[in-house]
Scaffold this active site. Sequence first.
Site: not given
Ligand code: 13P
Length: 254
Positions: A93, A163
Site C-alpha cells: 500500500h 491506487e
Molecule cells: P480512500 O478511499 O480513503 O481514498 O483510500 C483508498 C485506499 O487507500 C484504499 O487502500
Amino acid sequence: MKIIAGNWKMNMTRRETLEYFERYAGLNPDKSGARVIFLVPYTAISTAVETGENLGFEVGAQNVYPAAAGAYTGEITADMIKDCGAKVVLVGHSERRTLFRESDTFINEKLRCVLDAGLSAILCVGETAKERENDETEGVLWRQITMALDKLPDLSKLIIAYEPVWAVGKTADGKSKKPATSQQIADAHAFIKTILTGFTDANDIPVLYGGNVKSETSGEIMRIPNVDGVLVGGASLKVEEFSKIIESSSALLN
Ligand code: 13P
C-alpha cells in the site's frame, strides 16, 4: 463478478468491529455481484472472521512480515495471519511505501510469502502526483509490477489494485482528494493489463481501482473497461456507505 475490498487502515477496535458487522447484517446488502473482502487491523481479524463466516465475506490483513519465524519483534508472519482465519493480505500500500519506506524488493518478498502460504494477495501500485506531472506514470507502474511479481511461481491468487497516490485519502486540511477521472483510470488499467501479458498465467489477474471511491461513483468506476472492482478506504468505515458500494456492483448484473 467484481471484487469490493474495504481497507479499514488503523481504525476499529474489536467492539467496533462487532457493532459494524451487526449493522451490516441488518442492512444485508445484495452482494450477488461481488466478492467482498474486509482488510482489518491484525487485532480485529479473529472477530471479523467469526462474524464474517455467516455473512459471506472474506477477511484480510493489511500487512505481513516476509519470514517464517524468528527475532523480528513486533512483526507477524503469513502463517499467523492464516491461523487467525484471514484469507487475504494487502501488500505494498502507498502508505507503507511512503511512511515505512518499503522497497519494491521487500514487497516482492512479502508477496512470495503470502502466496506461498496459500493466501490471496492484493498488491497496490500507483504513481505520486509528481511522477504523474513528470509523465512517469507508466514507468512507475511497470517498475512496481515487474519487481513485485519477479520470479513468483504462482499468480493464481494475486489481485492488483491501482491506487494513484494523489487520489488516496485526504488533503492536509481534511478534504477528500480529487478522484482520478474515468479516462485516467481507463488508461492506467489498460496499461497494467498490458504489463501483465508479459507474465505467464497472468491473464486473469483482477485489477481494482482505489482512491476516493464513494457510493455515488463506484458503479460508474466499475463500468470502466479493465476495472475488476474497487479498493475502498474511508468510505468502507461507514457501513451504510460501504453497503451501497457493494450493491452498486450487483446493479451492474442487471
Ligand atoms: P480512500 O478511499 O480513503 O481514498 O483510500 C483508498 C485506499 O487507500 C484504499 O487502500
